[in-house]
Design an enzyme around this catalytic site. Structure first.
Site, PDB file in Angstrom:
ATOM      1  N   ARG A  66      -0.093   9.801  14.420  1.00 58.90           N
ATOM      2  CA  ARG A  66       1.237   9.410  13.981  1.00 58.90           C
ATOM      3  C   ARG A  66       2.091   8.555  14.846  1.00 58.90           C
ATOM      4  NH1 ARG A  66       3.533  11.729   9.688  1.00 58.90           N
ATOM      5  NH2 ARG A  66       4.843   9.532   9.767  1.00 58.90           N
ATOM      6  N   ARG A 119      -8.032   8.333   3.322  1.00 57.78           N
ATOM      7  CA  ARG A 119      -9.129   7.095   2.966  1.00 57.78           C
ATOM      8  C   ARG A 119     -10.276   6.800   4.096  1.00 57.78           C
ATOM      9  NH1 ARG A 119      -9.451   2.036   3.847  1.00 57.78           N
ATOM     10  NH2 ARG A 119      -7.404   2.246   4.811  1.00 57.78           N
ATOM     11  N   ARG A 120      -9.415   6.347   5.051  1.00 59.85           N
ATOM     12  CA  ARG A 120     -10.386   6.058   6.454  1.00 59.85           C
ATOM     13  C   ARG A 120     -11.201   7.197   6.712  1.00 59.85           C
ATOM     14  NH1 ARG A 120      -5.128   2.969   8.860  1.00 59.85           N
ATOM     15  NH2 ARG A 120      -5.425   0.952   7.815  1.00 59.85           N
ATOM     16  N   ARG A 170       1.049   4.696  19.123  1.00 60.88           N
ATOM     17  CA  ARG A 170      -0.290   4.810  18.751  1.00 60.88           C
ATOM     18  C   ARG A 170      -1.015   4.122  19.989  1.00 60.88           C
ATOM     19  NH1 ARG A 170      -1.423   4.789  11.946  1.00 60.88           N
ATOM     20  NH2 ARG A 170       0.634   5.556  11.613  1.00 60.88           N
ATOM     21  N   LYS A 184       0.759  -1.084   0.166  1.00 60.29           N
ATOM     22  CA  LYS A 184       0.036  -0.049  -0.022  1.00 60.29           C
ATOM     23  C   LYS A 184       0.857   1.438   0.037  1.00 60.29           C
ATOM     24  CE  LYS A 184      -0.656   0.271   5.062  1.00 60.29           C
ATOM     25  NZ  LYS A 184       0.153   1.478   5.390  1.00 60.29           N
ATOM     26  N   ASP A 185       2.159   1.218   0.473  1.00 62.13           N
ATOM     27  CA  ASP A 185       3.080   2.443   0.328  1.00 62.13           C
ATOM     28  C   ASP A 185       3.876   2.603  -0.672  1.00 62.13           C
ATOM     29  OD1 ASP A 185       2.547   2.756   3.298  1.00 62.13           O
ATOM     30  OD2 ASP A 185       3.839   1.748   3.844  1.00 62.13           O
ATOM     31  N   CYS A 195      -1.040   7.311  -2.253  1.00 60.36           N
ATOM     32  CA  CYS A 195      -1.613   6.626  -0.746  1.00 60.36           C
ATOM     33  C   CYS A 195      -2.250   7.470   0.028  1.00 60.36           C
ATOM     34  CB  CYS A 195      -0.371   5.790  -0.094  1.00 60.36           C
ATOM     35  SG  CYS A 195       0.821   6.693   0.564  1.00 60.36           S
TER      36      CYS A 195
END
Length: 323
Positions: A158, A140-141, A164, A89-90, A251
């Site tokens: 981040r 996106r989320r 996190r 995805k990156d 992305c």
């Protein structure tokens, strides 16, 4: 009598980011290749990328499609490393000249996960209280969740996964949205409170799969890497990446996908959404797996005709203004 001099066994250098998740993924690739080719030495070399260094700015505001890959790609071009392991995805859909996506590994669950603070252990994504603070670094989320839950508060988060989680457990956030695959690979699968249905949030292009990138000229290495490729995952991800490439989205653009294969039929669903969640276009295409990339291009064109380009142009303009 002429003596025969055999060439020494090849040593192959694997490039990886230094993050815990990147190393877990890279060591897995190293292990699989070492099993298949015991006479070859596979060495792991680590590098820090721009995305690893800039931790106090939202990813979308940095506005760079190669945040987690550029340094590794430069290492390959300069022949400091032979191939790099990426979270697919990156990896940008347009690679530097001379580099190719040589293999795609079998995909973990590509869905997003809801991870909650202890006080919300009896809630689901659609039953959290109004104003709840949800952390995510993904546009996106963010866009998809704002579309469905405008009464929630969303805050950028981040740092690596442990950082996190610590922020969540300390009460800075009420919940986080993270990739199921990353949590599973770091043996934190028990923190997955809910796998978010695709009806609520389509996943990122390539999410859950690893992409192996190397020099196009290294035919021997490309042949070796095919030993760990998963054909079904490759076909699904080729369709997803063609969809993203056609829309020229990085992305950090609100573009989500879902792919399924039944027999020789591949079904690809895609969405493009505005960051505020007010606008969202979605469609689905199906066809032969052998036409995976063509299906991705077709879906992109369909969504463009439904208004996706206007949504993306507005987002790109916002990013350029730094807003």
């Amino acid at each position: 009598m002429t003596s025969v001099v055999s060439s020494p066994p090849r040593t192959i250098r694997i490039g990886s980011r230094k993050s815990q998740l990147a190393l877990v993924q890279t060591y897995w690739v190293q292990e699989q290749l070492q099993k298949s080719f015991p006479d070859i030495t596979f060495e792991v070399h680590t590098m820090s990328t721009q995305g690893d260094k800039i931790l106090d700015v939202a990813l979308a505001k940095i506005g760079d499609k190669g945040l987690f890959t550029k340094e590794l790609e430069l290492g390959m071009i300069n022949k400091e490393i032979d191939f790099a392991v990426h979270s697919l995805k990156d990896l940008p859909t347009r690679l530097p000249e001379g580099l190719v996506l040589a293999a795609v590994t079998e995909r973990e669950n590509p869905a997003d996960a809801l991870v909650v603070h202890e006080k919300y252990k009896d809630r689901q994504i659609d039953t959290l209280p109004e104003g709840v603070v949800i952390g995510t670094s993904s546009l996106r989320r963010l866009a998809q969740l704002r579309h469905r839950f405008p009464h929630y508060t969303f805050k950028d988060v981040r740092g690596n996964l442990n950082t996190r989680m610590a922020k969540l457990d300390a009460g800075e956030y009420d919940a986080l949205i993270l990739a199921v695959a990353g949590l599973q690979r770091l043996e934190m699968g028990d923190r997955v409170h809910q796998i978010i249905p695709k009806e609520i949030s389509l996943h990122a292009v390539g999410q859950g799969a690893l992409g192996i990138e190397c020099r196009a000229e290294d035919a021997e290495l490309i042949s070796l890497l095919k030993a760990i490729e998963h054909p079904e995952t490759r076909d699904r991800c080729l369709a997803e990446r063609a969809f993203l490439r056609e829309l020229e989205g990085g992305c950090q653009v609100p573009i989500g996908v879902n792919t399924e294969i039944q027999g020789s039929t591949l079904t690809l669903t895609g969405i493009v959404a505005s960051v505020d969640g007010q606008k969202l276009v979605q469609d689905t295409v199906s066809g032969e797996t052998t036409d995976a990339e063509k299906l991705g291009t077709e879906l992109a064109e369909r969504l463009r005709n439904q208004g996706a380009q206007e949504i993306l142009d507005e987002i790109f303009a916002q990013i350029q203004r730094g807003s």
